[in-house]
Design an enzyme around this catalytic site. Structure first.
Site, mmCIF file in Angstrom:
data_model
loop_
_atom_site.group_PDB
_atom_site.id
_atom_site.type_symbol
_atom_site.label_atom_id
_atom_site.label_comp_id
_atom_site.label_asym_id
_atom_site.label_seq_id
_atom_site.Cartn_x
_atom_site.Cartn_y
_atom_site.Cartn_z
ATOM 1 N N ASP A 327 0.838 -1.209 0.000
ATOM 2 C CA ASP A 327 0.000 0.000 0.000
ATOM 3 C C ASP A 327 0.869 1.253 0.000
ATOM 4 O O ASP A 327 0.517 2.272 0.597
ATOM 5 C CB ASP A 327 -0.961 0.007 1.215
ATOM 6 N N HIS A 633 -14.702 1.392 13.843
ATOM 7 C CA HIS A 633 -15.070 1.460 15.260
ATOM 8 C C HIS A 633 -13.903 1.165 16.193
ATOM 9 O O HIS A 633 -14.071 1.223 17.412
ATOM 10 C CB HIS A 633 -16.246 0.522 15.538
HETATM 11 CA CA CA Z 1 -4.251 2.800 -0.203
#
Ligand code: CA
Length: 705
Positions: A327, A633
């Site tokens: 990522d 959450h």
């Molecule tokens: Ca991303």
């Protein structure tokens, strides 16, 4: 002043009328004067484009606030928004009006001097769109051009609003709304076209950037950043000429989840060289093995791509993370500058993508000039200067075993803007250190009801509920403001903060650097030494970058305060968890002394549930909760305060009430969709069982103390 003394709805109407009058006057004077409202002055004294100037250096020439008087800075006015979701926008100031965007893509215009609300545009984003968003219902700001305000909405529309009234001139849908696309980035106006990207690579989309006519909203060109399978043929887009060379770097059924490569933040116009530089995001799914059989660089993931500023045609690219599997987006803000390097004046772009390297790239051809890690990283030991490729560490690709990566998915630097001062020659970067456990999903199947990272988020669920253990983890996380010399690739100074996810940066010719923190403190530093010169506690976490502008001889500094975003909603470490206060736009001036009070709210008590569930059911609930629910959450039920802490929710008491919300979607308007398409009634009940157990143990821990 009207605000504070009237109820919101009525206030809004009164201010709208006042606003229309003020704007009518401003508009009239713009039209009356051939130069507009002192256009030449205002270019320097206002904040008319996203990054302050087209080069996006976020450095202001204003000097009225300086090292000598900054200690006298105080709030001149503020505006409280009606919710506590994350605020990431960089406001604009054009012709005395401050334009900004809030949560749910709302757009606001204020009298930049008094704070009077001139207009407010609610684009009515459907609540269910929140489910598509990886990272909160945020927006990073508007663009202005020739009497129009342009905003991308979370559900993928591009709006053109009248800058005078906020009325809609035109609207264009920029994405396939049946897919999990979102738009959170600020559009840019380039040669009469609005250029806009999108997000969604966590869930499964194909990235691209589009240009629309400012006048009509008609599509002029589109560039796809990743290919489709060859059987699908060309797209009829300007990127078609690159399809074959892109495809050669991919393998297998790579477009099952779109491939990713979304352009969700940096889009910079390099007018000097007639090009647009776009930052391209991570792959979809993250895991290179699942996406491309572990083979190939996967162009143009995790790259900067230069496109012709008229036609969108490809010019060059630089890929910081070939074959991305972490990522490591390269969407982070890009700054253009001319730097003297080895005696030669170079036209460069500077960027610190998530992967942790500070890149100086020759923007005439995309070649690497230099790259050094700006914080300690463990996935690569450096960048090969000849090939421009990172030197990866064995095991970092988690082929055979999990890898505890630093940086992790939130990056050594995320979207939070950095600034460059030509006066000091330093780039001020909001950096962070936060690890992530990368673990392949052994039986990955594409899901519509959960993120499709291809990496098992369960590996990151917290190992323990004890406060001491959580503190030990929190202590490994950090954030810093790093002043970096891009010529020597060395650190000039740094200020360490309590944790990650701090605000963007503003630099000024007054010798100052401004940054807000996740804690809510707002600081001014000496840009040469890093010495702290001023602080103000906003009591609201700050992520956005400040701006500055000058009106009638007074210099102002403005910042959006509102905590959230991807890391902000998913982690409880930033502060003591408590319900977050509503976000605010806060504007400061020398000797500003307007009243500023924030009431601290408290969470309600843990809910006690007497029902007992089978152990296997609680375990089912744990896996569902920690893989999916925890992203909003909070892990092990601990909310960061932006979204409800479910252990304290009265819904927990009743199977029926829980099902109405979690299964049927009673609160969809607020962004909490029902999961009936993906989870059974029993699975939804198992999540209640898990959360009830967390609440019960929290009650026991507090009685033990
Ligand atoms: Ca991303």
């Amino acid at each position: 002043m009207l605000k504070g003394s009237c109820k919101r709805a009525r206030c809004h109407r009164i201010l709208s009328v006042v606003g229309a009058l003020v704007l009518a006057q401003l508009g009239a004077s713009v039209l009356a004067s051939p130069q507009g409202l002192g256009q030449i002055d205002s270019v320097q004294s206002e904040w008319r484009v996203h990054g302050g100037t087209p080069a996006e250096q976020r450095h202001s020439q204003l000097t009225h606030i300086d090292r000598g008087n900054v200690s006298r800075l105080g709030p001149a006015w503020h505006f409280e928004f009606d919710n506590a979701r994350g605020l990431e926008a960089t406001p604009l100031v054009v012709n005395g009006v401050l334009y900004t965007t809030g949560a749910w893509s709302h757009v606001y215009a204020f009298d930049a001097k008094t704070g009077g609300l001139l207009w407010h545009h609610d684009p009515k984003v459907p609540g269910a769109t929140a489910f598509k968003a990886c990272c909160d219902v945020v927006n990073r700001g508007p663009a202005y051009h020739n009497g129009q305000i342009f905003v991308g909405t979370l559900d993928g529309r591009l709006l053109a609003l009248s800058a005078l009234t906020g009325e809609l001139n035109w609207s264009t849908v920029t994405v396939d709304q049946s897919l999990p696309y979102t738009v959170t980035g600020a559009p840019r106006v380039v040669n009469g076209q609005v250029v806009i990207g999108n997000g969604g690579a966590e869930n499964g989309v194909r990235g691209y950037v589009s240009a629309y006519s400012v006048d009509t909203g008609e599509l002029t060109w589109r560039f796809y950043t990743v290919p489709t399978q060859s059987a699908k043929g060309p797209d009829g887009a300007v990127s078609d000429s690159m399809l074959e060379s892109m495809r050669a770097t991919w393998q297998g059924d790579f477009d099952q989840l779109g491939g990713g490569g979304t352009v969700w933040d940096a889009i910079v116009h390099d007018a000097e060289l007639g090009q647009i530089l776009i930052g391209v995001g991570n792959g979809s799914p993250w895991d290179h093995k699942l996406r491309s059989e572990g083979v190939g660089d996967n162009l143009f993931l995790s790259s900067v791509v230069a496109l012709d500023d008229q036609t969108g045609a490809y010019r060059w690219h630089y890929q910081g993370t070939p074959g991305d599997t972490w990522d490591f987006t390269q969407t982070q803000p890009i700054i253009l500058a001319d730097l003297r390097i080895d005696g030669e004046l170079k036209k460069v772009m500077m960027q610190v993508p998530k992967n942790g390297f500070f890149y100086v790239i020759d923007r005439t051809d995309g070649s690497l000039i230099s790259a050094e890690a700006i914080v300690p990283i463990n996935w690569a030991t450096g960048v090969d200067k000849d090939t421009g490729r990172p030197i990866e560490v064995a095991g970092a690709r988690y082929e055979d075993a999990p890898f505890v990566g630093s940086p992790g998915g939130i990056g050594a630097h995320n979207w939070h803007p950095m600034a460059y001062s030509p006066d000091t020659g330093l780039v001020y970067v909001p950096t962070q250190i936060a690890f992530f456990v990368y673990q392949s999903f052994s039986r990955f199947v594409v899901s519509e009801g959960a993120p499709n990272w291809g990496v098992d988020y369960l590996a990151n669920s917290l190992p323990s509920e004890s406060d001491a253990d959580l503190k030990a983890i929190a202590d490994t996380l950090s954030g810093s403001l790093v002043a970096w010399n891009p010529v020597t690739q060395t650190e000039a100074w740094r200020v360490d903060h309590a944790g990650p996810w701090n605000g963007g940066v503003l630099s000024t010719a007054g010798g100052l650097v401004f940054q807000g923190l996740a804690t809510g403190e707002f600081f001014a530093y000496d840009s040469s030494s890093g010495r702290r010169l001023w602080s103000f506690d906003t009591h609201i976490g700050i992520m956005a970058a400040p701006i500055t502008y000058m009106l009638d001889g007074v210099q102002y500094v403005a910042v959006m305060a509102g905590y959230g975003g991807g890391y902000g909603v998913s982690t409880p470490f930033a502060q003591d968890p408590h319900p977050r206060p509503n976000g605010r736009l806060i504007v400061f001036a020398i000797d500003g002394d307007s009243e500023y009070v924030v009431e601290r709210k408290s969470f309600g008590p843990m809910v006690k549930v007497t029902t007992e569930w089978p152990v296997a059911m609680v375990e089912t609930g744990r896996v569902i909760y920690e893989r999916s629910c925890s992203l909003c959450h909070g892990p092990i039920g601990r909310s960061s305060g932006v979204m409800p802490d479910l252990r304290r929710s009265s819904l927990l008491k009743s199977e029926d009430a829980w099902r109405t919300v979690v299964y049927e979607g009673l609160l969809e308007e607020r962004g909490m969709i029902g999961f009936s398409q993906w989870l059974s009634v029993e699975e939804v009940e198992s999540v209640r069982a898990y959360v009830a157990g967390l609440a019960a143990r929290a009650i026991t821990r507090s009685t033990d103390e």
